[in-house]
Write a protein that holds these residues in place. Structure first.
Motif, short mmCIF file in Angstrom:
data_model
loop_
_atom_site.label_atom_id
_atom_site.label_comp_id
_atom_site.label_asym_id
_atom_site.label_seq_id
_atom_site.Cartn_x
_atom_site.Cartn_y
_atom_site.Cartn_z
N UNK A 556 0.81 -1.21 0.00
CA UNK A 556 0.00 0.00 0.00
C UNK A 556 0.85 1.26 0.00
N UNK A 557 1.76 1.40 0.95
CA UNK A 557 2.62 2.57 1.04
C UNK A 557 4.05 2.20 0.66
N UNK A 558 4.83 3.17 0.21
CA UNK A 558 6.24 2.86 -0.05
C UNK A 558 6.94 2.24 1.15
N UNK A 559 6.62 2.72 2.35
CA UNK A 559 7.28 2.20 3.54
C UNK A 559 6.87 0.77 3.86
N UNK A 560 5.76 0.29 3.32
CA UNK A 560 5.34 -1.10 3.51
C UNK A 560 6.13 -2.08 2.65
N UNK A 588 8.83 -1.59 6.71
CA UNK A 588 7.63 -2.15 7.33
C UNK A 588 7.93 -2.46 8.81
N UNK A 589 6.99 -2.05 9.67
CA UNK A 589 7.22 -2.09 11.12
C UNK A 589 6.01 -2.64 11.84
N UNK A 590 6.28 -3.29 12.97
CA UNK A 590 5.17 -3.80 13.78
C UNK A 590 4.43 -2.65 14.44
N UNK A 591 5.16 -1.68 14.98
CA UNK A 591 4.55 -0.46 15.53
C UNK A 591 5.07 0.72 14.72
N UNK A 592 4.19 1.37 13.96
CA UNK A 592 4.55 2.53 13.12
C UNK A 592 3.94 3.74 13.78
N UNK A 593 4.76 4.49 14.51
CA UNK A 593 4.27 5.57 15.37
C UNK A 593 4.61 6.89 14.70
N UNK A 594 3.58 7.54 14.13
CA UNK A 594 3.78 8.73 13.30
C UNK A 594 3.69 10.02 14.08
N UNK A 595 3.48 9.94 15.38
CA UNK A 595 3.52 11.13 16.23
C UNK A 595 4.05 10.69 17.58
N UNK A 596 5.02 11.42 18.14
CA UNK A 596 5.63 10.93 19.39
C UNK A 596 4.73 11.00 20.60
N UNK A 597 3.64 11.78 20.55
CA UNK A 597 2.78 11.95 21.72
C UNK A 597 1.78 10.80 21.83
N UNK A 598 2.32 9.59 21.95
CA UNK A 598 1.53 8.39 22.17
C UNK A 598 2.29 7.52 23.17
N UNK A 599 1.61 6.61 23.83
CA UNK A 599 2.20 5.83 24.91
C UNK A 599 2.39 4.38 24.49
N UNK A 600 3.59 3.87 24.71
CA UNK A 600 3.90 2.47 24.46
C UNK A 600 4.41 1.86 25.75
N UNK A 601 3.65 0.93 26.31
CA UNK A 601 3.95 0.36 27.61
C UNK A 601 3.86 -1.15 27.54
N UNK A 602 4.97 -1.82 27.83
CA UNK A 602 5.03 -3.28 27.96
C UNK A 602 4.55 -4.00 26.71
N UNK A 603 4.91 -3.49 25.56
CA UNK A 603 4.59 -4.17 24.31
C UNK A 603 5.78 -5.02 23.87
N UNK A 604 5.51 -5.93 22.95
CA UNK A 604 6.56 -6.76 22.37
C UNK A 604 6.44 -6.72 20.85
#
Length: 1243
Positions: A556-560, A588-604
């Motif tokens: 879909x996207x170039x980054x994919x 391609x990434x498992x978590x693609x975070x396009x804005x830093x103001x989000x929380x990632x806690x205890x993910x794998x």
């Protein structure tokens, strides 16, 4: 399609003909029943009556109707609106309910309910979306094959909430056995008796032999000698190959009969198949044996002998031997494999996982493709944290904390009792990107639009969802804006305990949506970015305890896209532009975070084709969010919470902070596709305002292991990594600060209180697309990152300033194939490196063979002569790396830094120097393609050649590191530039250099002292000068203003000297090598004058795990020395415990000797011995020598010694009275701390 409105009494039923299912849906559609919920009854005025819609008609639930679906049904489409409500009946003992439709649309007050928060659904329910891509017209705003929630819609799906995922608590070996499965099958070429000797406690094949007792008479003696070497109690497996009888003597037959307890060996005939599995020295009941008769027909069938055994750790395994003739060809062989399922030991209580459920175990190696799926079996013997799997693992899955790094494999549950799925074709078809995918990718999808009334999903499985179409994802919040209290939702929106697997476009897409909670959700085997923030505006979303693994490339996207997709898909580039896959795509990434103001806690993030977690930056909002924030805001927005996340088994990087996407359309000026990966840097400031103070981004508790390239990469500043662990990565951590001139003044990066491991005891497994298998530093074979020759680095310095403090390094040792260093530098570096890079309180354990490495010419490093390669440098503040405080470490051939007091370290290709160092930043124009030559006057015969970093730019820049208060000579490989600007970078007030610049004779100069105010970008000319010289222009460059922190310029601005030269044509531009008077090198303090003192506070703090566990009893020790725990090996009882103070106690040695000789019984005593140093032992006193005897002696600086073993009780070799075997697990851990516990635990 005709549309029928449902009108029925609250207790009336709608009946429907059966319809057939297709694809993944099982069974067939049964009669549909609807029943309004009995409590409370509706007023009579609201009751409606209607005929049931015919099969494959469109259905509408509206006008306040409340219906209950009581059995399976199939529709063309289902629309719930105008206050209509559809509720799935919950009858746990009844048949599952399946609702099939091309699409389901919920809007304008419509509601769909399966279970509720308070009362989760207890039965099994399936929503199955069917249809091909070309079937029917798309619904505006939603597309095809979907569950859609529009304005006013309610979607409440609440299934049972089992534990979503856990961690292995015990390593799972290939085949389920510590030493793996064993298989051997031979045909011709194995004539005679074939034997295998195994350890009954581990299943390991210890010895193998073939003895041609058919043609060679002497083979009997060799056979008997082979068996004589094997101790009693070992497992023996025997099989005849071809024939073994002609030269098999009577004496040998009788001995084999007695030793192996064989019933048939004495009468073994010509070409007779025979197989046996037994115990050496065992009784007749311990032997399994089989034979076949040979009649010369060429086919006898197989004689098969099998017997089951139990390992020390409680795993049942089967040993099989077989022999026979098939179509005139002899067959014989052996198998050792787990029997009756493998029990997994998990960290958490998993009683909510049921027989028949399906799980996935993540890879703990470099390849994400080592993830494996299994079904669960009934297991009445399992404890609360155990399950039994059907099947045998192919790969190693770690269940331990190794070298301080938690490498335990994630285990995810894929089954839920509510299933939403797409029905699929058998293969790819039509315009579904079939050039890249052999399978159908046109799955179902769920799309939620703004102004919905309520959406909550928990305990739901999504399978075969998503499409390779923009906007069609398994779960997609589309421009929904605030979905929490800020958006007026009393019950904030959430996704909880979802299992999204085998899907075709992402997992959860959050687009223009804020405040969403995604919790305990699994995304497995999906295409394209999995947990995906789309436009760069998405903020305040929280990802808590989610697991993503096997994230593959999509289109879909170039980054994919992967390389092939990137090169093939060119419909949105300008003209004939050919994308560069490594820079335009492949992200391609498992978590693609396009804005830093989000929380990632205890993910794998447990395996992606490229990156586990990627923080990417949109300079301006993209897509439908264009114009929603000013340019550059995302790059300056402070980071949300990042805490205790795990990243492993990713190819490019575990964590990547940096880069952005192209925010303009393809054009002649920039022909790359829109949203191609582009450059950007993270500069967090208060309120996203670069004029306000910095807000450091905190990366806390990151675990990164077995990532092929990088454990983590961070570009920007300020960013701080702390309490993190990096192991078995190609490069553990690269910090590429943004605080290098002339960009973001004053920023820096830091890593503190973290552990770096080069090669742990996680050796990995071959296969599963692991490409490289070779010898590690300890000589054992292991999987390797990138390449067998790739230079491994723990901490990589790039640009600067970067800082490292209180970190520990372990097991970085070069081999004949590759370099491996604790600290290294970015290879082929054309940019500069700051002398402000510094380290302190570093612990290098003795297992580190190469502390620092500057590279050498050759593979990977190229010529090792780029500007940054030559200028690599860092400052050892306290001497914890070099042994000498306040020491700079630079490359050995850099004579800009060298002085007589330096020490050369050949293994590092480096040198250690004292002194004061800064940078000279040189801008050159007209021309801008010259090579600069700079030499210190003291070493004028050793100039350094710098190419500059801006080839093809309007100006060239050079950034040599220089020793302060020295004289330097600058020349060029052509006529001197007409414009030169000299910046004193990282100078403090009063720091100076003498500089001589080479020019042709009779050059006229205009020299100006300038002050650049970085905040206003205003330049003030302070002192204009005019000069006429011959050959050299001499400049005294001195800083007049004070500098603060990591700023490279003064607090007043960047002081600089601009030189404009007017050179007459034809003038010679060569100059004398050294215009300065010849003087000896200025005295500098030698490095070796002040060696650093031992650093007890150095290294990452580690929680001591000092204990010994036997049957749950705890034995505390409150003083240093040696501690014995003695057990009776027949009963398992603890018969003695004794501590000896070997530090202050008198006659401790005699006391220990007397205790061992007189108190510990000769018959069957098992001793667990621990020193408060780093020594642990499992011993046995008696005539036998059990295989479980272990001794571990660690170096003093390696903290703890740890042993873990299952010890069998009541074995015959202990001379016990009983025959039964019990198992006792003994875990021992000791460390060098004075206070610790020892305990023992019966398994």
């Amino acid at each position: 399609s005709s549309r029928t409105r449902s009108r029925s009494r609250s207790r009336s039923r709608c009946r429907q003909r059966r319809g057939t299912h297709r694809g993944a849906a099982s069974g067939s559609a049964a009669a549909g029943r609807y029943r309004a919920p009995p409590p409370p009854p509706r007023p009579a005025a609201h009751r409606r009556r209607c005929r049931c819609p015919r099969l494959l008609q469109a259905a509408v639930v509206g006008r306040g109707a409340a219906l209950r679906l009581e059995s399976s049904a199939t529709f063309h489409s289902l629309v719930i609106r105008d206050g209509g409500k559809l509720v799935f009946a919950d009858r746990p003992r009844g048949p599952p309910i399946t609702l099939r439709a091309r699409y389901i649309l919920i809007q304008d007050g419509g509601e769909l309910h399966i279970g509720s928060e308070r009362c989760p659904y207890g039965s099994r329910a399936t929503i199955s979306l069917y249809g091909r891509a070309a079937d029917g017209a798309a619904v505006a705003g939603f597309g095809q094959k979907f569950v859609g929630v529009g304005g006013g819609g309610v979607l409440e799906l609440h299934g049972r909430r089992p534990r979503s995922w856990s961690l292995l608590d015990k390593t799972l070996h290939p085949g389920g056995l510590r030493h793996g499965r064993y298989t051997s099958e031979k045909r011709w070429g194995s004539r005679g008796l074939n034997l295998r000797i195994l350890d009954a406690g581990t299943g390991r094949v210890l010895a193998a032999g073939r003895f041609d007792t058919h043609l060679r008479a002497g083979e009997c003696r060799r056979l008997l000698a082979f068996l004589a070497l094997q101790p009693p109690g070992r497992v023996v497996a025997a099989a005849v190959g071809d024939s073994a009888a002609r030269s098999l003597t009577l004496e040998t037959r009788l001995l084999l009969r007695d030793r192996l307890r064989s019933e048939y060996i004495a009468r073994l005939g010509y070409r007779q198949p025979w197989a046996l599995v037994g115990i050496l020295g065992g009784d007749a009941l311990s032997t399994a044996e089989d034979k076949r008769e040979y009649h010369g027909s060429g086919t006898t069938g197989l004689a098969v002998a099998q017997r089951e055994f139990l390992t020390y750790d409680g795993t049942r395994f089967t040993v099989t031997a077989f022999s026979g003739w098939i179509k005139g060809v002899p067959h014989n062989g052996f198998k050792v494999e787990v029997s009756k399922g493998i029990i997994l030991h998990l960290v958490d209580d998993v009683r909510s996982w049921l027989p028949g459920d399906r799980i996935v175990i993540a890879s703990t190696d470099y390849s994400m493709h080592q993830a494996e799926e299994f079904n669960l079996l009934p297991c009445p013997e399992c404890k609360n944290n155990q399950v039994k799997i059907d099947g045998s693992p192919l790969y190693l899955h770690i269940g331990e904390v190794i070298d301080g790094i938690d490498m335990r494999a994630e285990v995810g549950l894929l089954t839920r009792n509510i299933l939403i799925q797409g029905e699929m074709e058998d293969s790819c078809y039509g315009q579904n990107q079939c050039q890249f995918f052999s399978f159908d990718t046109f799955g179902g999808h769920i799309k939620i639009l703004r102004n919905f009334s309520s959406v909550h999903m928990s305990g739901v499985e999504l399978k075969n969802m998503g499409q390779q179409i923009l906007g069609s994802y398994p779960v997609h919040f589309h421009m929904a804006e605030d979905v929490d209290e800020r958006g007026g939702y009393d019950r904030p929106t959430y996704l909880d305990n979802l299992a999204i697997h085998h899907c075709f476009s992402r997992c959860v897409a959050i687009h223009g949506t804020h405040g969403l909670l995604v919790k305990d959700t699994i995304g497995y085997d999906t295409l394209g970015h999995c947990f995906f923030l789309e436009d760069g505006t998405e903020q305040r979303n929280t990802f808590y305890h989610n697991l993503g693994l096997l994230t593959r490339s999509g289109t879909i996207l170039p980054s994919d896209r992967n390389e092939a997709m990137c090169l093939a898909i060119r419909s949105h580039v300008y003209g004939n532009y050919i994308p560069v896959p490594s820079t335009d795509c492949m992200a391609v990434s498992t978590f693609w975070i396009a804005n830093p103001n989000n929380n990632l806690i205890e993910n794998a993030a447990a395996g992606a084709q490229d990156v586990g977690i990627w923080y990417i930056f949109h300079r301006v909002p993209t897509g439908q969010s264009e114009g929603r924030y000013p340019e550059g805001q995302a790059e300056h927005t402070p980071l949300g919470v990042f805490y205790n996340n795990r990243v492993h088994s990713n190819f490019k990087a575990g964590l990547f902070i940096g880069k952005g996407v192209k925010t303009t359309r393809a054009s002649a000026e920039d022909p790359r596709e829109y949203l191609t990966v582009d450059n950007a840097r993270f500069r967090p400031h208060q309120d996203a305002d670069p004029e306000k103070p910095r807000v450091p981004a905190i990366i806390d508790g990151l675990i990164a292991f077995k990532n092929n390239d990088h454990g983590a990469w961070a570009r920007g500043g300020d960013i701080i990594f702390r309490n993190s662990g990096f192991s078995d990565n190609g490069i553990g951590l690269t910090l590429a600060s943004d605080g290098t001139f002339p960009t973001d003044d004053g920023s820096s990066l830091e890593v503190t209180r973290s552990i770096f491991v080069g090669e742990s005891s996680n050796f990995g497994s071959q296969g599963g697309q692991n490409s490289y298998w070779g010898k590690g530093a300890n000589g054992e074979y292991r999987t390797l990152p990138r390449n067998k020759t790739f230079p491994i680095r723990g901490f990589q310095i790039y640009d600067g300033p970067v800082r490292m403090a209180k970190c520990t390094f372990k097991k970085f040792t070069p081999t004949v194939d590759r370099y491996s260093s604790a600290i290294g530098f970015f290879m082929k570096n054309a940019w500069q490196i700051s002398p402000q890079n510094n380290v302190s309180q570093i612990l290098m354990e003795k297992s580190v063979g190469l502390k620092v490495f500057f590279g050498r010419s050759g593979q990977w490093f190229g010529n090792n002569d780029n500007d940054g390669d030559k200028m690599s440098i860092f400052h050892d503040l306290d001497g914890s790396v070099t042994g000498y405080p306040d020491t700079f470490i630079g490359r050995a051939d850099n004579y800009l830094l060298r002085h007589p007091g330096c020490l050369t370290v050949p293994r590092w290709n480096g040198m250690m120097c004292t002194g004061r160092f800064a940078q000279l930043y040189i801008q050159a124009r007209r021309p801008e393609n010259l090579t600069l030559s700079i030499a210190r006057a003291t070493y004028s015969s050793h100039p350094l050649q710098l190419q500059g970093v801006n080839r093809g730019a309007p100006y060239q820049q050079y950034q040599p590191v220089v020793m302060l208060e020295q004289a330097y000579i600058i020349q060029w490989d052509g006529r001197a530039p007409e414009d030169i600007i000299l910046y004193p970078i990282n100078f403090n007030r009063g720091d100076w250099l003498h500089i001589a610049l080479c020019y042709p004779r009779n050059t006229v100069f205009h020299v100006t002292l300038l002050l650049l105010n970085l905040s206003s970008k205003h330049t003030e000319a302070l002192t204009p000068l005019l000069a006429l010289i011959s050959r050299y222009l001499f400049v005294h460059l001195q800083a007049h203003e004070a500098r603060k922190g990591h700023s490279y310029c003064s607090q007043q601005g960047c002081e600089r000297i601009k030189i404009t030269a007017h050179m007459y044509p034809g003038g010679s531009w060569s100059c004398a090598p050294n215009p300065f008077p010849q003087r000896p090198a200025a005295p500098q303090r030698p490095v070796s004058q002040r060696p650093a003192r031992p650093c007890r506070a150095c290294g990452a703090p580690q929680v001591p795990r000092a204990s010994s566990v036997i049957n749950g009893a705890v034995f505390p020790i409150n003083s240093p020395g040696i501690f014995f725990v003695v057990l009776d090996a027949c009963s398992g009882a603890v018969v003695s415990r004794r501590h000896f103070d070997t530090v202050t106690g008198e006659n401790a040695a005699n006391s220990i000797t007397d205790y061992v000789q007189t108190f510990i019984k000769e018959r069957g005593s098992c001793s667990c011995v621990c020193f408060t140093g780093s020594f642990a032992m499992l011993g046995y006193k008696g005539q036998a020598k059990p295989s479980w005897i272990k001794v571990l002696n660690r170096a003093g600086n390696q903290k703890a010694a740890s042993l873990q073993h299952y010890v069998p009780l009541k074995l015959k070799e202990y001379q016990c009275s009983a025959n039964e075997e019990l198992c006792m697990q003994t875990e021992k851990q000791t460390d060098d701390l004075p206070d610790y516990n020892i305990s023992t635990k019966l398994a």
